[in-house]
Design a protein around this motif. Structure first.
Motif, mmCIF file in Angstrom:
data_model
loop_
_atom_site.group_PDB
_atom_site.id
_atom_site.type_symbol
_atom_site.label_atom_id
_atom_site.label_comp_id
_atom_site.label_asym_id
_atom_site.label_seq_id
_atom_site.Cartn_x
_atom_site.Cartn_y
_atom_site.Cartn_z
ATOM 1 N N ARG A 161 -5.719 -8.656 6.753
ATOM 2 C CA ARG A 161 -5.400 -7.337 6.177
ATOM 3 C C ARG A 161 -4.585 -7.575 4.918
ATOM 4 N NH1 ARG A 161 -4.914 -2.337 10.382
ATOM 5 N NH2 ARG A 161 -7.037 -2.669 11.136
ATOM 6 N N GLY A 162 -4.939 -6.867 3.872
ATOM 7 C CA GLY A 162 -4.222 -7.059 2.619
ATOM 8 C C GLY A 162 -3.985 -5.728 1.937
ATOM 9 N N VAL A 163 -3.132 -5.783 0.930
ATOM 10 C CA VAL A 163 -2.734 -4.594 0.168
ATOM 11 C C VAL A 163 -3.170 -4.818 -1.269
ATOM 12 C CG1 VAL A 163 -0.710 -3.327 -0.665
ATOM 13 C CG2 VAL A 163 -0.770 -4.165 1.689
ATOM 14 N N ALA A 164 -3.825 -3.846 -1.875
ATOM 15 C CA ALA A 164 -4.254 -4.007 -3.277
ATOM 16 C C ALA A 164 -4.204 -2.660 -3.986
ATOM 17 C CB ALA A 164 -5.667 -4.594 -3.336
ATOM 18 N N HIS A 174 -10.563 -10.438 -4.183
ATOM 19 C CA HIS A 174 -10.579 -10.189 -2.730
ATOM 20 C C HIS A 174 -12.015 -10.013 -2.233
ATOM 21 C CE1 HIS A 174 -6.334 -10.063 -3.030
ATOM 22 N NE2 HIS A 174 -6.234 -8.848 -3.517
ATOM 23 N N ALA A 175 -12.853 -9.340 -3.045
ATOM 24 C CA ALA A 175 -14.245 -9.101 -2.623
ATOM 25 C C ALA A 175 -15.102 -10.359 -2.695
ATOM 26 C CB ALA A 175 -14.864 -7.979 -3.464
ATOM 27 N N GLY A 184 -6.666 2.149 5.091
ATOM 28 C CA GLY A 184 -5.900 3.368 4.811
ATOM 29 C C GLY A 184 -4.740 3.074 3.890
ATOM 30 N N ARG A 185 -3.694 3.889 4.017
ATOM 31 C CA ARG A 185 -2.511 3.709 3.167
ATOM 32 C C ARG A 185 -1.609 2.626 3.753
ATOM 33 N NH1 ARG A 185 -4.226 8.802 3.355
ATOM 34 N NH2 ARG A 185 -4.645 9.787 1.346
ATOM 35 N N VAL A 186 -0.615 2.215 2.954
ATOM 36 C CA VAL A 186 0.273 1.144 3.404
ATOM 37 C C VAL A 186 1.276 1.712 4.404
ATOM 38 C CG1 VAL A 186 1.881 -0.647 2.647
ATOM 39 C CG2 VAL A 186 0.072 0.115 1.113
ATOM 40 N N PRO A 187 1.385 1.111 5.597
ATOM 41 C CA PRO A 187 2.372 1.607 6.563
ATOM 42 C C PRO A 187 3.776 1.568 5.945
ATOM 43 C CG PRO A 187 1.040 -0.167 7.525
ATOM 44 C CD PRO A 187 0.688 -0.097 6.064
ATOM 45 N N GLU A 194 0.553 5.527 -4.746
ATOM 46 C CA GLU A 194 -0.538 6.454 -5.089
ATOM 47 C C GLU A 194 -1.819 5.724 -5.472
ATOM 48 O OE1 GLU A 194 2.023 5.694 -6.941
ATOM 49 O OE2 GLU A 194 1.072 5.153 -8.845
ATOM 50 N N ARG A 195 -1.747 4.434 -5.828
ATOM 51 C CA ARG A 195 -2.978 3.715 -6.200
ATOM 52 C C ARG A 195 -3.200 2.469 -5.347
ATOM 53 N NH1 ARG A 195 -1.403 -0.249 -10.290
ATOM 54 N NH2 ARG A 195 0.778 0.072 -10.754
ATOM 55 N N THR A 196 -2.576 2.464 -4.187
ATOM 56 C CA THR A 196 -2.600 1.273 -3.330
ATOM 57 C C THR A 196 -3.304 1.556 -2.015
ATOM 58 O OG1 THR A 196 -0.571 0.445 -4.320
ATOM 59 C CG2 THR A 196 -1.046 -0.338 -2.125
ATOM 60 N N PHE A 197 -4.008 0.559 -1.492
ATOM 61 C CA PHE A 197 -4.703 0.734 -0.207
ATOM 62 C C PHE A 197 -4.603 -0.553 0.613
ATOM 63 C CE2 PHE A 197 -8.482 -1.827 -1.172
ATOM 64 C CZ PHE A 197 -8.412 -1.902 -2.560
ATOM 65 N N VAL A 198 -4.850 -0.387 1.914
ATOM 66 C CA VAL A 198 -4.930 -1.544 2.809
ATOM 67 C C VAL A 198 -6.406 -1.782 3.104
ATOM 68 C CG1 VAL A 198 -4.329 -2.470 5.089
ATOM 69 C CG2 VAL A 198 -2.705 -0.996 3.873
ATOM 70 N N TYR A 199 -6.806 -3.052 3.044
ATOM 71 C CA TYR A 199 -8.193 -3.402 3.376
ATOM 72 C C TYR A 199 -8.186 -4.460 4.460
ATOM 73 C CZ TYR A 199 -7.350 -7.688 0.743
ATOM 74 O OH TYR A 199 -6.825 -8.893 0.322
ATOM 75 N N GLU A 200 -9.347 -4.607 5.086
ATOM 76 C CA GLU A 200 -9.484 -5.713 6.047
ATOM 77 C C GLU A 200 -10.730 -6.522 5.719
ATOM 78 O OE1 GLU A 200 -8.444 -5.135 10.152
ATOM 79 O OE2 GLU A 200 -9.949 -6.600 10.803
#
Ligand SMILES: CC(C)(COP(=O)(O)OP(=O)(O)OC[C@H]1O[C@@H](n2cnc3c(N)ncnc32)[C@H](O)[C@@H]1OP(=O)(O)O)[C@@H](O)C(=O)NCCC(=O)NCCS
Length: 265
Positions: A161-164, A174-175, A184-187, A194-200
């Motif tokens: 899981r990462g934040v970007a 990352h891709a 979703g959003r960062v816990p 506002e421009r950040t997301f968590v991916y897996e």
């Protein structure tokens, strides 16, 4: 990561294209025996952080240069990077890194230096690591995706899981490891919330990672969303948080847009 000859071959090709680059790891000496120090067949020189203070100081300086105002504080480096885990590093002669970095660190051409680094923190869920910091001073070489893959293989990670940030070129890096499932959003929030997301990323299958690294993995997007269209991007995170399957598909980002695939892969 299930072993893959293609991925190991890719690592060998990357290193042979860049003579002078080698893989190191910097962490508490306690972890040396728990890691795979020959990830994808690449030898890793393990440097106990207790006895390599100069290298730790150089990493700290580079991290702060790369991340500016949100660079790692020194105590976080010790307590949350080096004590629980290890940073994967690509080392090289200073002449290979960006001039700006050489000058800022006062390096002579042949001084050994950190060319790229990745740290992923272990989590309480077995096999799941959390991507924390990726940096590279070797633009255009593939060092950024390779230090990431080699470090995760060294850690024996199966999921990441990462934040970007939508607009950061790192999305393309990352891709390189495969489709990024939107989580979703960062816990707890984030400085750039506002421009950040968590991916897996699913790292279980090395052959699939190899396909993505070579940009052979082709999954057509159903939507292209501008990296500045924050209301639409926020809507995607609402849907992901509600349980919908959404991915950024390789190459992740293209001409100022993220490539989104709605539904199962
Ligand atoms: C993010 C970072 C690690 C990428 O490393 P890099 O050495 O620049 O990587 P590359 O040169 O391989 O470029 C990565 C990708 O972004 C693309 N890219 C680079 N600069 C770009 C730009 N200004 N605009 C759009 N795309 C860009 C490249 O084409 C490449 O994609 P490709 O390999 O699919 O063609 C590096 O820029 C860095 O250290 N940044 C500061 C720290 C940071 O933001 N880390 C990410 C935290 S999630």
């Amino acid at each position: 990561m299930r072993e893959s000859r293609a991925l190991a071959q890719g690592a060998v090709e990357f290193l042979s294209k860049h003579p002078g680059v080698s893989m190191m790891a910097l962490g508490s000496g306690a972890h040396a025996d728990s890691l795979d120090l020959s990830p994808l067949g690449v030898p890793v020189h393990y440097l106990p952080a207790e006895r390599n203070l100069d290298l730790a100081a150089q990493y700290l300086a580079l991290n702060q240069l790369a991340f500016g105002g949100i660079g790692v504080p020194r105590w976080v480096l010790s307590d949350l990077y080096l004590l629980p885990g290890a940073i994967g590093l690509l080392r090289c002669p200073a002449r290979m890194v960006k001039r700006e970095v050489r000058e800022r660190l006062g390096l002579a051409d042949e001084d050994p230096t950190i060319g790229a680094a990745y740290y992923a923190a272990p989590s309480v869920t077995p096999g799941l690591f959390i991507g924390v910091s990726l940096l590279s001073c070797l633009p255009g070489t593939g060092a950024a995706p390779w230090v990431k893959v080699l470090t995760l293989a060294m850690m024996r990670a199966t999921r990441l899981r990462g934040v970007a940030q939508w607009d950061n070129p790192s999305v393309r890096v990352h891709a390189r490891l495969g489709p990024l499932r939107l989580v979703g959003r960062v816990p707890g929030g984030h400085e750039y919330g506002e421009r950040t997301f968590v991916y897996e990323s699913d790292l279980s299958d090395g052959a699939r990672v190899a396909e993505a690294m070579e940009r052979r993995l082709s999954l057509s997007p159903t939507r292209r969303v501008s990296v500045t269209d924050l209301p639409t991007l926020s809507g995607l995170l609402d849907r992901a948080e509600a349980g919908e399957e959404l991915h950024l598909v390789p190459p992740g980002q293209d001409a100022g847009h993220v490539l989104v695939r709605e539904g199962a892969l």
